[in-house]
Design an enzyme around this catalytic site. Sequence first.
Site, PDB file in Angstrom:
ATOM      1  N   HIS A 192      -4.279   1.795   7.701  1.00 46.64           N
ATOM      2  CA  HIS A 192      -2.901   2.097   7.301  1.00 46.64           C
ATOM      3  C   HIS A 192      -2.149   2.625   8.518  1.00 46.64           C
ATOM      4  CE1 HIS A 192      -4.328   2.918   2.922  1.00 46.64           C
ATOM      5  NE2 HIS A 192      -3.660   1.777   2.933  1.00 46.64           N
ATOM      6  N   GLU A 215       0.830  -1.217   0.000  1.00 43.12           N
ATOM      7  CA  GLU A 215       0.000   0.000   0.000  1.00 43.12           C
ATOM      8  C   GLU A 215       0.863   1.265   0.000  1.00 43.12           C
ATOM      9  OE1 GLU A 215      -3.797   0.127   0.717  1.00 43.12           O
ATOM     10  OE2 GLU A 215      -3.861  -1.947   0.039  1.00 43.12           O
ATOM     11  N   CYS A 268      -2.817  11.353   3.790  1.00 40.83           N
ATOM     12  CA  CYS A 268      -3.160  10.415   2.705  1.00 40.83           C
ATOM     13  C   CYS A 268      -2.967  11.067   1.342  1.00 40.83           C
ATOM     14  CB  CYS A 268      -4.620   9.998   2.792  1.00 40.83           C
ATOM     15  SG  CYS A 268      -5.058   9.187   4.312  1.00 40.83           S
TER      16      CYS A 268
HETATM   17  O1  SUG Z   1      -7.875   3.051   0.744  1.00 42.77           O
HETATM   18  N1  SUG Z   1     -10.602   5.278   0.865  1.00 42.77           N
HETATM   19  C1  SUG Z   1      -9.180   5.047   0.876  1.00 42.77           C
HETATM   20  C2  SUG Z   1      -8.511   6.016   1.805  1.00 42.77           C
HETATM   21  C3  SUG Z   1      -7.031   5.949   1.712  1.00 42.77           C
HETATM   22  C4  SUG Z   1      -6.363   6.737   2.752  1.00 42.77           C
HETATM   23  N2  SUG Z   1      -4.954   6.695   2.557  1.00 42.77           N
HETATM   24  C5  SUG Z   1      -4.063   6.639   3.546  1.00 42.77           C
HETATM   25  N3  SUG Z   1      -4.396   6.348   4.779  1.00 42.77           N
HETATM   26  N4  SUG Z   1      -2.817   6.798   3.248  1.00 42.77           N
HETATM   27  C6  SUG Z   1      -8.851   3.609   1.271  1.00 42.77           C
HETATM   28  O2  SUG Z   1      -9.573   3.045   2.121  1.00 42.77           O
HETATM   29  C7  SUG Z   1     -12.882   4.922   0.051  1.00 42.77           C
HETATM   30  C8  SUG Z   1     -13.571   5.005  -1.278  1.00 42.77           C
HETATM   31  C9  SUG Z   1     -15.065   4.923  -1.173  1.00 42.77           C
HETATM   32  O3  SUG Z   1     -15.587   4.339  -0.220  1.00 42.77           O
HETATM   33  O4  SUG Z   1     -15.762   5.412  -2.102  1.00 42.77           O
HETATM   34  C10 SUG Z   1     -11.379   4.677  -0.071  1.00 42.77           C
HETATM   35  O5  SUG Z   1     -10.949   4.002  -0.964  1.00 42.77           O
END
Ligand code: SUG
Length: 451
Positions: free
Chosen positions: A245, A174, A371
């Site tokens: 994460h 990731e 993020c």
């Molecule tokens: O991978 N949300 C992302 C958020 C990523 C956050 N990134 C870090 N923490 N670095 C995920 O869960 C939600 C999309 C939706 O529900 O429409 C989403 O993919």
Amino acid sequence: MNPTDEIIFIGLPGPTHHYGGLSSDNVASSTNRGSVSSPKEAALQVLGLMRLLLSLGVKVAVLPPQLRPHMPLLRLHFSGSEEEMIREAVVKAPALLEKASSASAMWVANAATVSPSVDTADGKLHLTAANLFTNLHRRIEAEDTFTVLSAIFAGVPDAVVHPPLSAAAGLHDEGAANHMRLSPGHGEKGLHVFVFGASGSARDPESARQSLSASRAVQQQHRLPQEEVLFVRQNAEVINEGVFHNDVIAVSNADVLLVHELAFEHGHSALQDIDEAYARLHPGRELIVLVVEDEQLTVDEAVHTYFFNSQIISLPNGRMALIAPVEAQALYEGKAAELMEQICADEGNPLDEVHFVDLRQSMRNGGGPACLRLRVAMTQIQQEALAATVRVLVDEALLEELEAAIYRYYPESITAETLGNPAIYHASLQVMEAFGQIMRLNLLQGGSAPA
Ligand code: SUG
């Protein structure tokens, strides 16, 4: 030696930004499933973040959105023209259309893992595009991320962009969201702390996104010497509480690590391991570890306020600032914000100021300030070459051009139903065309540099 400093790449949400509830381990994503989104507001909020960073003297670059819906995914299930596939998908497979339409590439902390030239045995700047295997809506980002990063770094001396790791080999990666680079300054050797949730053991939580094998593969292909790496296991319990994460529970910058006491499997002893590894790499230099105790802020409060998903940035005066989401002020009577203010008031650490940013559109999908950014430490020569290849380094002129395209093409609002309207796809094509021209990238071909 070339003075090296850091470029902070920020990801722009695309015109299909919506709330699909697509990440079951991500509390905000699950909670906000089905609510109405505003792609325009989302993109403007991210421009606001870029403006703030610029005003604080940070070097900022932009990573473009990806074309959505992702047609190769729809084509596995439907046939005909793009419009026909979208119309059929919204009726027969609305959940698939939501995944194919996710604007999740905006969270570029998951785009890649980065090791700067100063750290690597071959002196190269290595980037590995993350395979984001765990979730389908994120997995589809990987190839285009590789293409766009390859184009952006094509002219940068000594830069190597690696394709996503093989998920078939069980490697789940990731990117930078599970990786922290600790160093006295961006231009000095870093200790790479790879944080993983799964190692093929019975203790692995089902939802763990990062595997130890993937982190090791990144270390190897980035030619990171043993003394510069540490592999630390996430606390399985907190993964199950919504810490999908590591950057939901820890954040670092240079020689500062801000971390919750329950972030890692062995709690304080893991922190001691980090401290010792740092001391071996940089004898006599201090790593400033700011530990937040559960009593001060619970894991649940950290997950909801995104306290740790702040950015810590280096200021030109050698001090640091926190860039935090407004939720830290709004929730739990401002408890998280107060804790930040206390940390900044403490003269025993370099953090001096906190800036609260409104990123609510992204936050509702679990994407905070950290993020949205990918940090790349680069030498002056590498930075100059980057500027000569593509137009990604942000200045006010670039922001104004991006802003004009956002006002022109981005939808005001989106729901699951509107994703079935091919007009959204047409708007996305126009955005890709416009951003591609602005940034000198061929975004309609996945982001390759124009011939
Ligand atoms: O991978 N949300 C992302 C958020 C990523 C956050 N990134 C870090 N923490 N670095 C995920 O869960 C939600 C999309 C939706 O529900 O429409 C989403 O993919």
